[in-house]
Write a protein that holds these residues in place. Structure first.
Motif, short mmCIF file in Angstrom:
data_model
loop_
_atom_site.label_atom_id
_atom_site.label_comp_id
_atom_site.label_asym_id
_atom_site.label_seq_id
_atom_site.Cartn_x
_atom_site.Cartn_y
_atom_site.Cartn_z
N THR A 60 -2.11 -11.64 -2.49
CA THR A 60 -2.16 -11.39 -3.93
C THR A 60 -2.22 -9.90 -4.20
O THR A 60 -1.49 -9.37 -5.05
CB THR A 60 -3.38 -12.10 -4.55
N ASP A 156 8.01 -12.69 -1.43
CA ASP A 156 6.71 -13.29 -1.18
C ASP A 156 6.87 -14.13 0.09
O ASP A 156 7.46 -15.22 0.07
CB ASP A 156 6.29 -14.16 -2.38
N HIS A 159 4.53 -17.86 3.19
CA HIS A 159 4.78 -19.01 4.06
C HIS A 159 5.65 -18.64 5.25
O HIS A 159 6.01 -19.50 6.04
CB HIS A 159 5.54 -20.11 3.29
N SER A 180 0.63 -13.29 3.77
CA SER A 180 -0.74 -13.78 3.58
C SER A 180 -1.34 -14.22 4.91
O SER A 180 -0.67 -14.87 5.73
CB SER A 180 -0.75 -14.97 2.63
N LYS A 185 -2.82 -20.34 6.15
CA LYS A 185 -1.47 -19.82 6.42
C LYS A 185 -1.16 -19.85 7.92
O LYS A 185 -1.99 -20.23 8.73
CB LYS A 185 -1.33 -18.42 5.83
#
Ligand SMILES: *Cc1c(COP(=O)(O)O)cnc(C)c1O
Length: 383
Positions: A60, A156, A159, A180, A185
């Motif tokens: 984030t 992003d 994943h 992340s 994750k």
């Protein structure tokens, strides 16, 4: 929690991670320092040495700082996907920008290039895409759109640490890429994130933004090199990764291929076990991509399979299996409806998928018995 409950997204933590944390604590330097730097180096090596890494305390934070470092102006539009975690949209708002949803492709569940193109206005400045579940977005088409319209691309990659598209790693296409290391994750540092910047100046700026806006190397101000004055050169944030987190990350990264192989095996077990069930399985993996197998999602249409998604979730919990929903469509969330005027029919595919989707456990932590339990629970509930 009962011992036999299959926890969704459980991390694999072994003696190496424990030893690394203890060693870091004994070293006395637990804040950002040499281990955070070593984790950045190891991560960028994993990505083929491409890009400039900055370790942070979450993805984030990585998204937020990327959007600020991209030097956009208040109110500029950023096109993103409706099938993502709310952090993606919130980061755009926190950076003073305007999120605009472009619907997904119903097969791949990734943002659809044609939809992106149809949402471009004179105020569009960036595309923030998500490689959903670890499947790469259609990067050739998206990078072509970005070039033609002079748009910043932010990936992003929450994943998608291991994902590749036509032999190029995810996170090496865009101007900024955000990763992340949250607990669920593909690898974890408990909380943690990373930005991979395309150019060095952006990385330097992100580093400043991540530590209060203080000038270069401010983290060293209490080191044995003696106190150093710093200057505040930006309105920054407190987003740096600690060496305790980095110590875990360094050990996790060494195991990333083993974890992925374990998830890949579970993926194919599910795909063959569920092939004849009246549910939608993930789209087949294509030859020119490496999938990161982060999520195994199924879609349940009550008209077809006889049970609603939410009743299925409850039945799975009762059967001792943890599940997830990735994701309820962003256009269904009340805050965005109220503040941005979004409504479910703006992105009909994202909305429908978001109402029918369910993630099954696929962590490397699962035992063979856990996987069998998931399979028999799914089969039993759907029969
Ligand atoms: C997990 C996730 C994030 C946020 O990651 P944190 O490290 O928890 O901040 C952002 N985007 C997507 C798609 C995610 O899955």
């Amino acid at each position: 929690m009962s011992d036999s409950f299959v926890v969704f997204g459980a991390p694999v933590l072994e003696q190496e991670e424990i030893d690394a944390v203890v060693e870091t604590m004994r070293s006395g330097w637990i804040g950002s320092g040499p281990r955070s730097a070593a984790f950045e180096d190891a991560f960028s090596d994993f990505k083929g040495g491409s890009g400039y890494p900055v370790a942070l305390n979450s993805c984030t934070a990585a998204l937020h700082i990327s959007l600020i470092a991209a030097d956009l102006s208040d109110g500029d539009e950023v096109i993103t996907t409706p099938l993502t975690f709310c952090a993606t949209v919130n980061a755009i708002l926190h950076a003073g920008l305007k999120p605009v949803l472009a619907d997904i492709d119903g097969e791949t569940l990734n943002i659809c290039p044609r939809e992106i193109e149809s949402k471009i206005t004179e105020n569009t400045r960036a595309i923030l895409l998500v490689h959903f579940a670890g499947r790469p977005c259609e990067m050739d088409a998206i990078m072509d759109i970005a070039r033609r319209h002079d748009l910043i691309v932010i990936e992003d990659c929450a994943h998608a640490i291991e994902t590749t598209y036509r032999n190029q790693p995810a996170g090496t296409f865009g101007d900024f890429s955000c990763f992340s290391f949250y607990v669920t994750k593909n690898i974890t540092t408990a909380e943690g994130g990373m930005i991979l910047c395309r150019n060095e100046a952006d990385a330097a700026r992100c580093r400043v933004l991540a530590l209060h806006g203080m000038s270069k190397d401010a983290w060293k101000r209490f080191s044995d090199e003696g106190y150093k004055h710093y200057q505040v050169i930006e309105r920054g944030f407190k987003y740096n990764m600690t060496d305790i987190q980095a110590a875990i990350g360094i050990e996790q990264l060494k195991k990333i291929n083993r974890f992925r192989a374990a998830r890949e095996s579970i993926w194919y077990q599910y795909s063959s076990a569920f092939a004849n069930l009246p549910i939608v399985l993930p789209a087949p993996i294509e030859e020119d991509m490496e999938h990161a197998y982060h999520l195994y999602t199924i879609q349940l249409d009550k008209e077809v399979c006889g049970i609603s998604r939410d009743d299925f979730l409850m039945a799975m919990t009762k059967a001792g299996i943890g599940t997830g929903v990735h994701y309820t469509c962003m256009a269904e969330q009340p805050y965005y409806q109220k503040e941005l005027g979004w409504s479910p029919q703006d992105t009909p595919i994202g909305t429908q998928v978001g109402r029918q989707i369910c993630s099954l456990p696929i962590s490397a932590k699962l035992s063979a018995g856990d996987v069998e339990n998931v399979i028999s629970a799914v089969r039993c509930i759907l029969n």
